[in-house]
Design an enzyme around this catalytic site. Structure first.
Site, PDB file in Angstrom:
ATOM      1  N   GLU A 172     -16.722  18.500   9.148  1.00 16.86           N
ATOM      2  CA  GLU A 172     -17.002  19.935   9.109  1.00 16.86           C
ATOM      3  C   GLU A 172     -15.735  20.711   8.767  1.00 16.86           C
ATOM      4  O   GLU A 172     -15.178  21.444   9.581  1.00 16.86           O
ATOM      5  CB  GLU A 172     -17.620  20.363  10.444  1.00 16.86           C
ATOM      6  N   HIS A 179     -15.998  17.621  15.019  1.00 17.89           N
ATOM      7  CA  HIS A 179     -16.723  16.762  14.084  1.00 17.89           C
ATOM      8  C   HIS A 179     -15.955  16.742  12.767  1.00 17.89           C
ATOM      9  O   HIS A 179     -15.773  17.776  12.124  1.00 17.89           O
ATOM     10  CB  HIS A 179     -18.149  17.258  13.874  1.00 17.89           C
ATOM     11  N   GLU A 216     -21.947  27.663  14.538  1.00 18.20           N
ATOM     12  CA  GLU A 216     -22.214  26.779  13.404  1.00 18.20           C
ATOM     13  C   GLU A 216     -22.038  27.641  12.159  1.00 18.20           C
ATOM     14  O   GLU A 216     -22.853  28.522  11.877  1.00 18.20           O
ATOM     15  CB  GLU A 216     -23.629  26.199  13.472  1.00 18.20           C
ATOM     16  N   HIS A 230     -18.059  24.850  14.552  1.00 18.08           N
ATOM     17  CA  HIS A 230     -18.724  23.729  13.899  1.00 18.08           C
ATOM     18  C   HIS A 230     -19.295  24.194  12.565  1.00 18.08           C
ATOM     19  O   HIS A 230     -19.178  25.352  12.191  1.00 18.08           O
ATOM     20  CB  HIS A 230     -19.875  23.208  14.773  1.00 18.08           C
TER      21      HIS A 230
END
Length: 425
Positions: free
Chosen positions: A185, A182, A381, A306
């Protein structure tokens, strides 16, 4: 032509392409709202908004009842949005009345282009070509240890470049680390390069063992086109840059051919979670999957980086059903989140993707686990927590090192537990 020479030519093409001027997206006077659907009817309203308006940028997927959803809203769209939320009795909170001002207050500190080869460091973020030049330098300076690898290609012709690290000089059980799928990020690629550097230079015994006992494959940028676009045009861009029906890009972490588009993704090309017209429609995911398939049997642990929200996640994203070795996943999860907490007290939570965060079919970790016999696959994350910064994708540069240090602590513990459970045998 050797891989090194061909990649050097590709890098020159990337530099030339990056030089094309583009008007930078700004978010002056855009509002940031946080909304929460308390029932299925309210969730349907938010889903309709997500699929029908190009003046509202959803920072979170609209998937489950009770989950907070952040929306960046154009000034002219605010009255319409508030009317819709009011009629549906959806609770909301204004978090910023000027998103651009809020973003500008965060010091991301991007390195001056062309300086990476001199002193690549983790006090700042880097543009793609500087990181690629640094990887090239590592391969030249560490023959027999660092090998430049090309994990795939992009729609705009860039290489998905990474390194293979064999510190022991011979093949060992494999760990694959993928980051930056992504685009916005930024902390994920930065942390990946930090880990590369530590594997090559650290004198800490646990890290030295991590480098020597495993063969590492690290791809800091799984979505190069998107990452370049976040530097040149729109800092909040998430997807690839493939053109689709008046909009651009698909979500590359909803595009993998494992229960593709069953849940937690959109069929709207303008959505940030657009799954693409078909599984592996994106050159990035297709070519990367082909590279991974060529390593089948060599990779025992897959890690995807992420941001943000401080979660550690494992399969599945398409269903609440749990993996057959979920007991082992939970053991690895427990030691990994304990380790991430020790250095700075940072708290991670998590579990299986579907229940811990939201349904999300077509993710890379699910594909690796479900089709490639990779029996341990995790998604981090990274910082910040969901409540720490209004614009969580813009982590201050001063936090790159601490975020990466605690991540490495966690991966050291993760690899040790995966080994204890016999998965590297």
């Amino acid at each position: 032509m050797s891989l090194t020479k061909s990649l050097l030519l590709a890098l020159l093409a990337v530099v030339a392409l990056a030089g094309v001027s583009a008007e930078r997206a700004r978010y002056d006077n855009y509002r940031l709202y946080k909304a929460n659907a308390e029932n299925a009817e309210q969730l349907a309203v938010l889903k309709q908004l997500e699929s029908s308006s190009d003046s509202i940028l959803f920072l979170d997927g609209v998937h489950i009842v009770g989950a907070d959803v952040k929306m960046v809203v154009a000034p002219h769209k605010v009255p319409d949005l508030l009317e819709i939320l009011g009629k549906a009795e959806i609770k909301y909170l204004l978090q910023s009345s000027d998103v651009q001002k809020t973003m500008d207050e965060i010091d991301e500190k991007v390195a001056m282009k062309g300086r990476a080869g001199e002193a690549y460091n983790w006090a700042q973020y880097y543009e793609l070509d500087d990181t690629y030049a640094w990887l090239q330098t590592l391969a030249i300076e560490n023959p027999g240890v660092v090998t430049l690898i090309e994990g795939g290609k992009t729609y705009q012709g860039r290489s998905i470049l990474g390194v293979k690290i064999t510190k022991s000089g011979k093949e060992k059980p494999g760990i694959f680390l993928e980051a930056g799928i992504h685009a916005r990020e930024w902390i994920a690629p930065a942390a990946a390069t930090y880990i590369i550097n530590q594997l090559l230079t650290s004198e800490v015994e646990a890290v030295k063992q991590l480098a020597e006992n495993y063969t590492w494959y690290v791809l800091p940028h799984a979505n190069p086109d998107g990452y370049v676009y976040t530097h040149t045009t729109d800092r909040m861009w998430r997807k690839t840059r493939t053109p689709y029906q008046g909009c651009f890009g698909a979500d590359p972490n909803r595009n993998w051919a494992f229960h593709w588009n069953e849940v937690g993704a959109s069929s709207n090309p303008c959505s940030d979670t657009y799954a693409g017209p078909s599984a592996f429609s994106e050159i990035e995911t297709l070519s990367l999957s082909n590279y991974l398939a060529s390593l089948k049997g060599k990779i025992q642990l897959y890690i995807s980086l992420h941001a943000y929200s401080q979660y550690l996640l494992y399969p599945y994203g398409h269903t609440g059903d749990l993996p057959d070795n979920v007991a082992d996943f939970r053991k690895v999860y427990d030691v990994s989140i304990a380790a991430v907490n020790k250095r700075y007290g940072t708290t991670y939570t998590g579990g299986n993707i579907y229940d811990a965060i939201y349904p999300a079919a077509g993710a890379s970790v699910d594909w690796a686990y479900g089709t490639q016999d990779v029996r341990m696959a995790f998604c981090y994350e990274l910082r910040p927590s969901s409540n720490s910064f209004i614009t969580g994708f813009k982590l201050p540069a001063a936090q790159i090192v601490p975020a990466s240090e605690e991540l490495l602590d966690s991966i050291v513990a993760m690899a040790a537990e995966v080994n204890n459970l016999g998965y590297f045998n």
